[in-house]
Design a protein around this motif. Structure first.
Motif, PDB file in Angstrom:
ATOM      1  N   MET A 164       0.860  -1.187   0.000  1.00 53.93           N
ATOM      2  CA  MET A 164       0.000   0.000   0.000  1.00 53.93           C
ATOM      3  C   MET A 164       0.889   1.228   0.000  1.00 53.93           C
ATOM      4  SD  MET A 164      -2.891   1.065   2.749  1.00 53.93           S
ATOM      5  CE  MET A 164      -3.755  -0.427   2.372  1.00 53.93           C
ATOM      6  N   SER A 165       0.717   2.120  -0.903  1.00 52.49           N
ATOM      7  CA  SER A 165       1.628   3.244  -1.079  1.00 52.49           C
ATOM      8  C   SER A 165       1.437   4.299  -0.003  1.00 52.49           C
ATOM      9  CB  SER A 165       1.403   3.860  -2.457  1.00 52.49           C
ATOM     10  OG  SER A 165       2.251   4.961  -2.637  1.00 52.49           O
ATOM     11  N   GLU A 166       2.504   4.515   0.767  1.00 52.01           N
ATOM     12  CA  GLU A 166       2.623   5.633   1.678  1.00 52.01           C
ATOM     13  C   GLU A 166       1.631   5.636   2.834  1.00 52.01           C
ATOM     14  OE1 GLU A 166       4.219   8.723  -1.681  1.00 52.01           O
ATOM     15  OE2 GLU A 166       3.097   9.474   0.009  1.00 52.01           O
ATOM     16  N   HIS A 167       0.909   4.542   3.050  1.00 47.18           N
ATOM     17  CA  HIS A 167       0.149   4.493   4.277  1.00 47.18           C
ATOM     18  C   HIS A 167       0.237   3.111   4.877  1.00 47.18           C
ATOM     19  CE1 HIS A 167      -3.163   4.027   1.156  1.00 47.18           C
ATOM     20  NE2 HIS A 167      -2.529   5.052   0.671  1.00 47.18           N
ATOM     21  N   ALA A 168      -0.106   3.038   6.149  1.00 47.51           N
ATOM     22  CA  ALA A 168       0.052   1.799   6.885  1.00 47.51           C
ATOM     23  C   ALA A 168      -0.919   0.742   6.372  1.00 47.51           C
ATOM     24  CB  ALA A 168      -0.191   2.061   8.372  1.00 47.51           C
ATOM     25  N   PRO A 169      -0.606  -0.551   6.638  1.00 49.38           N
ATOM     26  CA  PRO A 169      -1.526  -1.606   6.236  1.00 49.38           C
ATOM     27  C   PRO A 169      -2.889  -1.410   6.892  1.00 49.38           C
ATOM     28  CG  PRO A 169       0.595  -2.501   6.931  1.00 49.38           C
ATOM     29  CD  PRO A 169       0.581  -1.064   7.287  1.00 49.38           C
ATOM     30  N   PRO A 170      -3.963  -1.799   6.241  1.00 43.62           N
ATOM     31  CA  PRO A 170      -5.284  -1.605   6.814  1.00 43.62           C
ATOM     32  C   PRO A 170      -5.473  -2.418   8.076  1.00 43.62           C
ATOM     33  CG  PRO A 170      -5.408  -2.999   4.855  1.00 43.62           C
ATOM     34  CD  PRO A 170      -4.010  -2.471   4.930  1.00 43.62           C
ATOM     35  N   THR A 171      -6.171  -1.856   9.035  1.00 46.07           N
ATOM     36  CA  THR A 171      -6.503  -2.583  10.249  1.00 46.07           C
ATOM     37  C   THR A 171      -7.666  -3.507   9.970  1.00 46.07           C
ATOM     38  OG1 THR A 171      -8.072  -0.909  10.941  1.00 46.07           O
ATOM     39  CG2 THR A 171      -5.784  -0.599  11.613  1.00 46.07           C
ATOM     40  N   GLN A 172      -7.927  -4.441  10.899  1.00 52.40           N
ATOM     41  CA  GLN A 172      -9.049  -5.353  10.722  1.00 52.40           C
ATOM     42  C   GLN A 172     -10.357  -4.572  10.620  1.00 52.40           C
ATOM     43  OE1 GLN A 172      -8.836  -8.162  13.913  1.00 52.40           O
ATOM     44  NE2 GLN A 172      -7.217  -9.352  12.958  1.00 52.40           N
ATOM     45  N   GLU A 173     -10.468  -3.497  11.422  1.00 53.54           N
ATOM     46  CA  GLU A 173     -11.672  -2.698  11.409  1.00 53.54           C
ATOM     47  C   GLU A 173     -11.882  -2.054  10.048  1.00 53.54           C
ATOM     48  OE1 GLU A 173     -13.675   1.107  13.751  1.00 53.54           O
ATOM     49  OE2 GLU A 173     -11.763   0.264  14.398  1.00 53.54           O
ATOM     50  N   SER A 174     -10.778  -1.477   9.489  1.00 52.55           N
ATOM     51  CA  SER A 174     -10.922  -0.805   8.198  1.00 52.55           C
ATOM     52  C   SER A 174     -11.208  -1.801   7.086  1.00 52.55           C
ATOM     53  CB  SER A 174      -9.662   0.011   7.874  1.00 52.55           C
ATOM     54  OG  SER A 174      -8.558  -0.831   7.680  1.00 52.55           O
ATOM     55  N   GLU A 175     -10.679  -3.022   7.191  1.00 51.06           N
ATOM     56  CA  GLU A 175     -10.965  -4.041   6.197  1.00 51.06           C
ATOM     57  C   GLU A 175     -12.459  -4.379   6.198  1.00 51.06           C
ATOM     58  OE1 GLU A 175      -8.478  -7.305   7.109  1.00 51.06           O
ATOM     59  OE2 GLU A 175      -6.643  -6.244   6.639  1.00 51.06           O
TER      60      GLU A 175
ATOM     61  N   TRP B 229      -3.073  -2.021  -3.428  1.00 51.63           N
ATOM     62  CA  TRP B 229      -3.987  -1.237  -2.595  1.00 51.63           C
ATOM     63  C   TRP B 229      -4.738  -2.126  -1.605  1.00 51.63           C
ATOM     64  CZ3 TRP B 229      -4.921   3.710  -1.496  1.00 51.63           C
ATOM     65  CH2 TRP B 229      -6.125   4.034  -0.868  1.00 51.63           C
ATOM     66  N   ASP B 230      -5.095  -3.321  -2.018  1.00 49.68           N
ATOM     67  CA  ASP B 230      -5.856  -4.233  -1.170  1.00 49.68           C
ATOM     68  C   ASP B 230      -4.967  -5.196  -0.383  1.00 49.68           C
ATOM     69  OD1 ASP B 230      -8.472  -3.386  -1.717  1.00 49.68           O
ATOM     70  OD2 ASP B 230      -8.510  -4.502  -3.603  1.00 49.68           O
ATOM     71  N   SER B 231      -3.661  -5.026  -0.457  1.00 54.23           N
ATOM     72  CA  SER B 231      -2.744  -5.972   0.169  1.00 54.23           C
ATOM     73  C   SER B 231      -2.225  -5.457   1.510  1.00 54.23           C
ATOM     74  CB  SER B 231      -1.552  -6.220  -0.775  1.00 54.23           C
ATOM     75  OG  SER B 231      -0.583  -7.041  -0.158  1.00 54.23           O
ATOM     76  N   GLU B 232      -1.837  -6.391   2.354  1.00 52.03           N
ATOM     77  CA  GLU B 232      -1.201  -6.029   3.616  1.00 52.03           C
ATOM     78  C   GLU B 232       0.288  -5.725   3.446  1.00 52.03           C
ATOM     79  OE1 GLU B 232      -2.048  -8.967   6.598  1.00 52.03           O
ATOM     80  OE2 GLU B 232      -3.876  -7.914   7.179  1.00 52.03           O
ATOM     81  N   ILE B 233       0.815  -5.929   2.257  1.00 57.63           N
ATOM     82  CA  ILE B 233       2.208  -5.566   1.999  1.00 57.63           C
ATOM     83  C   ILE B 233       2.334  -4.043   2.109  1.00 57.63           C
ATOM     84  CG2 ILE B 233       4.055  -5.507   0.266  1.00 57.63           C
ATOM     85  CD1 ILE B 233       2.860  -8.114  -0.867  1.00 57.63           C
ATOM     86  N   THR B 234       3.283  -3.596   2.889  1.00 54.47           N
ATOM     87  CA  THR B 234       3.535  -2.159   3.027  1.00 54.47           C
ATOM     88  C   THR B 234       4.464  -1.704   1.910  1.00 54.47           C
ATOM     89  OG1 THR B 234       3.269  -2.239   5.423  1.00 54.47           O
ATOM     90  CG2 THR B 234       4.449  -0.349   4.522  1.00 54.47           C
ATOM     91  N   HIS B 235       3.993  -0.786   1.096  1.00 52.28           N
ATOM     92  CA  HIS B 235       4.826  -0.253   0.022  1.00 52.28           C
ATOM     93  C   HIS B 235       5.435   1.070   0.456  1.00 52.28           C
ATOM     94  CE1 HIS B 235       5.696   2.180  -3.586  1.00 52.28           C
ATOM     95  NE2 HIS B 235       6.148   1.030  -4.039  1.00 52.28           N
ATOM     96  N   ILE B 236       6.742   1.220   0.228  1.00 51.84           N
ATOM     97  CA  ILE B 236       7.450   2.459   0.552  1.00 51.84           C
ATOM     98  C   ILE B 236       7.828   3.124  -0.761  1.00 51.84           C
ATOM     99  CG2 ILE B 236       9.462   3.493   1.660  1.00 51.84           C
ATOM    100  CD1 ILE B 236       8.348   0.039   2.718  1.00 51.84           C
TER     101      ILE B 236
END
Length: 583
Positions: free
Chosen positions: A1-12, A58-65
């Motif tokens: 996910m570009s420039e933001h943290a992985p989504p939390t369970q709540e946000s998913e 965008w839908d992945s838990e992989i953190t993109h920097i």
């Protein structure tokens, strides 16, 4: 996910996003392959041809920097892999995006670092038409990758990416690349790539031939002056514990190569630090006088050996390596042992019945430490010495601190005057010698390191200038890294060679047009210091380490400071110079 943290369970739950990524097209298959490989971070720069893959992230838990430049992405991924022990991942678009990765891919290739590069490509039907941002990426990178792939089908692209990931860390590590035409990324598929699997036949046999082991052991048993030489392959094979056990069980001194720094704690009485062009005098003396060299995971490059004919001239050479292509490539191996470093070391360890008598040899190696100490003078009326800065940082930080560097004099001082005690704490560009490696490497290392570990980047003024744009990434991500610029307003190693071999003609090496790096750091949003005197060093280091975020200290050092010992290119290791007059 570009420039933001992985989504939390709540946000998913609130957005309906699924984890892991549901495979619907080639790009989601690519991302699923990375997820199946356990990838947690990826470094890259967006662009047209790679955009479908980024959309799937965008839908992945992989953190993109998102990095400032693709070269920075490749160096960050490289260093991430060095510190974490798993392949780093970098992404770029087609054309200039892919070609900007080339330096980092070549760097990883020379240092046998596991890394996978994913590059966008123009649609398959446009390949070869000189389309906008088209480059023959597989052709360009073929010589500098372990293997590369041109993806041709949406149904198989995920499996291909998984295979490339697995291959990069199988056997001798190295970079791989998958070129991804846009239509393949967009194409529909529901095929899950499964777990990453290396191609058939790529997994080497870990154990060496037993008869070859017996022959090598006989050479060790009859040796009077045995010496272990541990290269970067020992660290990559997770064989440091086996190496340490071996030297202590049989009381055999050890030296390392530069990539092997940290294999054995440098404060260990049996460790002679690293050997080669700017290695310690005592390490080079030991190599010159050993009668049995047990070399593990090293390719015997020219910066280590100096002149081939004068390297370890009295020694029978035992060479342990996973890659048979390295055996006798540069230095003839009297006893080649092909296999995994840890496995083969244990084989040799268990086969020794009559250990060599090494007491006098160990004492001689210890005496060389006294004869050729790594010391220096610090007159108060002369400019700041770089060695003092490195040692001050070492004293102020823990044993697990990670040090990254650019390339040049500062790299040598950082490797000579820091006492490394653990593997994967020294992160530098060795074979390719890439200026600018240090800062993006520190970013990659920071993401791979434990939160408790400090990350220090030693850089030169010229080296820092090449990739300093990545400081914006460190600020954006609020990364706790400290950059120590050893600023002598020269390309220092070039200046040193010009003084020694070109009658002091400083052609294109004087950099007295450098910016004020402390102020530049502040402009980026980092914390900056300038240090000119010895009494300012401790406070600046303390302040930078306490600051929760990226900091830059611009140390204005003695511009006349040189790196010694020094073995002239192609010279004999045992005839190292301690002053310019001895060259």
């Amino acid at each position: 996910m570009s420039e933001h943290a992985p989504p939390t369970q709540e946000s998913e739950a609130s957005t309906g996003k699924s984890t892991p990524t549901q495979v619907t097209d080639g790009s989601t298959a690519i991302v699923r392959a990375l997820e199946n490989a356990g990838v947690e971070h990826a470094f890259g720069v967006q662009g047209g041809a790679i955009m479908p893959v980024y959309d799937a992230l965008w839908d992945s838990e992989i953190t993109h920097i998102t990095m400032a430049h693709e070269q920075g992405a490749s160096h960050a991924a490289d260093a991430y892999g060095v510190v974490s022990g798993t392949p780093g991942v970098c992404l770029a678009t087609s054309g200039p995006g892919a070609t900007n990765l080339v330096t980092g891919i070549a760097d990883a290739s020379m240092d046998s670092d596991a890394m996978i590069a994913l590059t966008g490509q123009v649609p398959s039907h446009m390949v070869g038409s000189d389309a906008f941002q088209e480059t023959d990426t597989t052709g360009v990178t073929a010589p500098i990758t372990k293997h590369n792939y041109f993806a041709s089908d949406s149904d198989t692209v995920g499996k291909t990416v998984g295979e490339a990931f697995a291959l990069s860390e199988t056997g001798r590590p190295g970079p791989t690349l998958v070129d991804l035409p846009k239509d393949v990324s967009f194409g529909e598929t529901d095929r899950d790539p499964g777990e990453p699997t290396p191609p058939p036949g790529s997994t080497p046999t870990p154990a060496a031939d037993s008869a070859a082991v017996d022959a090598a052991v006989a050479a060790i048993e009859r040796a009077e002056r045995p010496l272990c030489l541990f290269g970067g392959g020992v660290i990559k094979a997770e064989a440091c514990e086996a190496a340490r056990t071996f030297i202590h069980e049989y009381d055999i001194p050890a030296v390392t190569t530069m990539p092997g720094i940290g294999t054995v704690p440098e404060d260990d009485e049996l460790c002679l630090s690293w050997a080669g062009m700017h290695g310690t005098g005592y390490a080079n003396m030991a190599i010159t006088h050993t009668d049995c060299l047990i070399a593990v995971g090293t390719r015997f490059d020219d910066r280590l050996t100096g002149g081939i004919e004068t390297f370890a001239p009295e020694a029978e050479v035992i060479h342990i390596d996973i890659d048979p292509a390295e055996i006798s490539k540069n230095i003839h191996a009297d006893y080649p042992l092909i296999g995994d470093a840890a496995t083969v070391l244990e084989q040799v360890h268990d086969a020794i019945e009559t250990p060599p008598a090494t007491r006098e040899w160990v004492e001689q190696c210890s005496a060389w430490k006294d004869d050729y100490p790594m010391d220096y003078q610090t007159p108060e009326d002369e400019p700041l010495r770089p060695e003092f800065v490195v040692e001050a940082f070492d004293e102020a930080t823990g044993d697990d601190t990670i040090v990254t560097t650019g390339v040049g004099q500062h790299q040598m001082w950082a490797s000579q005057y820091w006492t490394y005690k653990e593997p994967r704490t020294w992160v530098s560009s060795h074979g390719l010698g890439t200026m600018g490696y240090g800062l993006p490497a520190a970013i990659g290392a920071r993401f791979a390191a434990d939160d408790s570990q400090d990350v220090i980047c030693f850089d030169g003024d010229g080296s820092f200038l090449m990739t300093m744009q990545e400081l914006s990434v460190a600020v954006r991500e609020n990364l706790d890294i400290t950059v120590a610029i050893l600023n002598n307003e020269y390309i220092g190693m070039v200046r040193q060679w010009q003084d020694a071999f070109f009658e002091g003609r400083h052609m294109a090496s004087e950099y007295n047009w450098m910016p004020e790096f402390d102020k530049m750091a502040e402009a980026f949003g980092a914390k900056g210091w300038r240090v000119d005197d010895y009494d300012e060093v401790a406070d600046a280091i303390e302040g930078a380490l306490e600051y929760d975020g990226p900091s830059v200290i611009d140390f204005h050092i003695d511009p006349r400071a040189n790196v010694y010992p020094m073995v002239p290119s192609g010279g004999a290791n045992g005839k190292f110079a301690l002053t310019e007059e001895q060259l």
